[in-house]
Scaffold this motif. Structure first.
Motif, PDB file in Angstrom:
ATOM      1  N   GLN A 391       1.037  -1.035  -0.023  1.00 15.44           N
ATOM      2  CA  GLN A 391       0.093  -0.158   0.218  1.00 15.44           C
ATOM      3  C   GLN A 391       0.701   1.174  -0.004  1.00 15.44           C
ATOM      4  O   GLN A 391       0.029   2.359  -0.911  1.00 15.44           O
ATOM      5  CB  GLN A 391      -1.102  -0.432   1.692  1.00 15.44           C
ATOM      6  N   HIS A 544      -1.482   4.187   5.843  1.00 15.61           N
ATOM      7  CA  HIS A 544      -1.252   2.842   4.824  1.00 15.61           C
ATOM      8  C   HIS A 544      -0.772   1.805   5.927  1.00 15.61           C
ATOM      9  O   HIS A 544      -2.143   0.887   6.252  1.00 15.61           O
ATOM     10  CB  HIS A 544      -0.653   2.753   3.963  1.00 15.61           C
ATOM     11  N   ASP A 579       3.234   7.754   3.178  1.00 11.55           N
ATOM     12  CA  ASP A 579       3.190   7.226   2.110  1.00 11.55           C
ATOM     13  C   ASP A 579       4.564   7.428   1.272  1.00 11.55           C
ATOM     14  O   ASP A 579       5.230   8.483   1.813  1.00 11.55           O
ATOM     15  CB  ASP A 579       1.457   8.013   0.538  1.00 11.55           C
TER      16      ASP A 579
END
Length: 656
Positions: A391, A544, A579
């Protein structure tokens, strides 16, 4: 194996040394509160400023530089007079502005007297501009949080709570966190690994095995507490949010691939594919220094547990770091010590369990059956680590339905093994299935059937913390009714759901909100939309690798009332703190030292720490169209009524 040990040493070294990272901020602020007379308190804000830098006094300076502003708010808080410089402050004649101004330098104190009730939570907004000879950085602000002490809760100037009652409150909170952490998805997989590790330790020397089990618990406590204590002390002395990047890295980086591979290797070993053994040279040395070898192995086992658990235990660690940045020292260290003790006790018991298992009958090859069952569990739970990396790097390898397909197959195979329809290399032959194995097999098959609807988008709320977010699923049966029972229509691609206005929202091609919600992934876009639409901002700091965030989205956001409010009454802004995507050039952040941040996770984590003084996830706020908080923030809370009340209070405050 030697490479793995070397990797663990490097990781452990990084945990001890990451306080040396320079975040590039010339100014940091610490807030504390002290009672000066009954019912009257003094809020003190201490400047931690790098050499050759300064901010300006409280002014006002008409036509001059930006003054340092102190704004205090809270329920029932009454300001007494104006803010003033309590300590330091140097008056100079500024030739540029042609006026006398006050300079605030390192360790200077700005104060404000207030009247407030005991235990009232207050927010301290500090606004300033940092300058050095010939240059200045852009004006900045930070919000610090404090709690007004009670009669026996006087807080000293350094911000350290001297109340025994208050300390016990923190201790109870830390104990609760320690128990909750044991039930989280990233911690639970270590239980079978612990049992399997100490099964081998107890095979030859039960007495030594019990000693190593005790040492295992001690190592967990020390690995958690000592590095954090050092970090807290350094953070207090130096200032700055030095810990957040390391915690995010441990929780969400490629290191998760290493953990996944370790779990797969253990599973294959338990299935009988091979035996994990040390090289003969190492074994010979271990024979001559057996006690030393055992201790080293236990230490690295404890280190692995601590590293693997960071994505779930990060919030309590982050909270302790934040408390240290607000001037507290002993309280966060005590919190970490108590938390680690409570967290370690069950694992110590699991380490002792093999000693107890040795007393059970050995007929029927039960020990190999235990290892095979543990192998299936390790294989399933290890996938969580692969999912986190998938992710954060947007590989798209392990979407929700693919993840579920693996789990469904694993649960079915485990059920077949338990009822005797599947055998492995070292299993003893058996002519019948025991009652215990039959019931366990039934549980496995029931679990498999429970997961099957998830292939078509069923929420599977009981597993929400383990599974990838539902927005990664390629086909979903979407809810079309607000009633509890619900009506469903034909599957619809999640990509089409999130294509709405995607061209107008940065990064929406890779980032999506759950339940078909539409929102923004940059703060500036959310502010603009809030002003245009006349709606408050629902601010969601997520990640994530944040299992608690996924659980909140699956179990709270999915409530029809919550979902309706989020969809209709708010502009949603979700910022991911982990991220790995590189942002567009116009979103790069240049630090005062010239370093350029390009990664979305680092930029967002820095922004949230600077603006809201937070780094834990999930972190929810309701903001006005200028980006200022309207209510107290909310974190992980599965009580839907509390969440609805939080949203309603924010909406009401915006409409006033």
């Amino acid at each position: 194996m030697r490479k793995f040990i070397l990797l663990c040493v490097l990781l452990f070294t990084s945990v001890f040394s990451f306080a040396q990272f320079d975040v590039g901020e010339p100014v940091q602020w610490q807030a504390s509160i002290v009672e000066v007379e009954p019912g009257v308190f003094e809020v003190q804000v201490v400047a931690k400023i790098e050499k050759d830098w300064h901010t300006y006094g409280i002014g006002p300076y008409d036509g001059g530089p930006n003054p340092t502003l102190l704004t205090i708010s809270g329920e029932g808080v009454e300001l007494i007079g104006e803010p003033y410089v309590k300590q330091g402050g140097r008056r100079v004649m500024d030739k540029t502005f042609g006026m006398e101004i006050d300079l605030i330098e390192d360790s200077d104190i700005i104060a404000q007297k207030i009247k407030a009730r005991s235990a009232t939570k207050i927010s301290v907004l500090v606004e300033w501009q940092a300058c050095t000879e010939g240059s200045c950085v852009a004006p900045q602000e930070v919000t610090l949080s404090l709690t007004v002490p009670g009669e026996a809760e006087t807080i000293t100037q350094a911000g350290q709570d001297a109340s025994n009652n208050s300390i016990w409150g923190f201790i109870l909170e830390a104990m609760a966190w320690g128990l909750v952490a044991l039930l989280t998805p990233c911690v639970f997989p270590m239980i079978p690994m612990t049992v399997s590790f100490f099964l081998k330790q107890n095979e030859k020397a039960p007495t030594k095995g019990r000693f190593l089990a005790s040492l295992y618990g001690i190592c967990i406590v020390l690995i958690y507490t000592l590095p954090i204590a050092i970090i807290i002390l350094l953070t207090y002395m130096i200032g700055g949010s030095m810990a957040s990047d390391i915690f995010n890295w441990l929780a969400t980086s490629w290191i998760n691939i290493i953990f996944f591979l370790i779990f797969v290797v253990f599973a294959l070993s338990f299935f009988g594919a091979f035996e994990i053994t040390m090289p003969s040279s190492v074994v010979n040395k271990a024979d001559s220094k057996s006690s030393k070898g055992g201790i080293i192995g236990v230490f690295f086992m404890a280190l692995t547990l601590v590293l693997v658990s960071f994505s779930c235990t990060g919030p309590i660690v982050g909270s302790a770091i934040i408390k240290s940045m607000q001037g507290e020292i002993m309280t966060p260290i005590i919190v970490m010590l108590v938390f680690s003790i409570v967290f370690a006790i069950p694992f110590t018991i699991f380490a002792f369990a093999p000693s107890l298992l040795k007393k059970l009958p050995k007929s029927g090859g039960w020990l190999n059956s235990v290892k095979v069952v543990l192998g299936f569990i390790e294989l399933a739970l290890g996938m969580k680590f692969l999912s986190v990396a998938d992710q954060t790097y947007h590989w798209g390898l392990l979407d929700r339905e693919v993840y579920l397909a693996f789990w469904i197959v694993i649960a079915g195979l485990l059920g077949m093994y338990l009822i005797g329809k599947l055998r492995f290399k070292y299993d003893s032959p058996s002519d019948y299935v025991g009652v215990g194995r039959l019931f366990l097999g039934i549980i496995c098959f029931a679990f498999m059937v429970y997961m099957i609807p998830g292939m078509w988008g069923a929420p599977l709320k009981a597993l929400s913390g383990y599974l990838p977010p539902i927005q990664t699923q390629d086909f979903v049966v979407t809810h079309t009714s607000g009633s509890g029972a619900g009506t469903y229509h034909l599957p619809q691609s999640s990509s089409s759901i999130h294509a709405v206005n995607s061209a107008e929202r940065k990064y929406s091609d890779k980032l999506h909100l759950p339940h078909g919600l539409v929102g923004y992934f940059t703060f500036d876009e959310a502010l603009k939309a809030s002003k245009e639409q006349g709606k408050p901002i629902f601010f969601d700091f997520t990640g994530h690798g944040c299992v608690n965030c996924r659980e909140m989205e699956a179990r709270v956001w999915s409530d029809p009332k919550v979902l309706e409010m989020l969809r209709n009454d708010f502009v949603i802004c979700s910022l991911y703190g982990d991220d790995k995507m590189e942002v567009m050039p116009e979103d790069y952040v240049t630090l005062p030292d010239g370093k350029i941040l390009k990664g979305m996770g680092k930029i967002n984590s820095r922004f949230v720490m600077e603006k809201f003084n937070a780094n834990a996830q999930p972190f929810y706020l309701v903001l006005d169209s200028e980006g200022k908080p309207l209510v107290e923030p909310m974190g992980y809370n599965l009580n839907i009524d509390n969440y609805i009340e939080f949203l309603k209070k924010g909406l009401s405050a915006y409409q006033k």
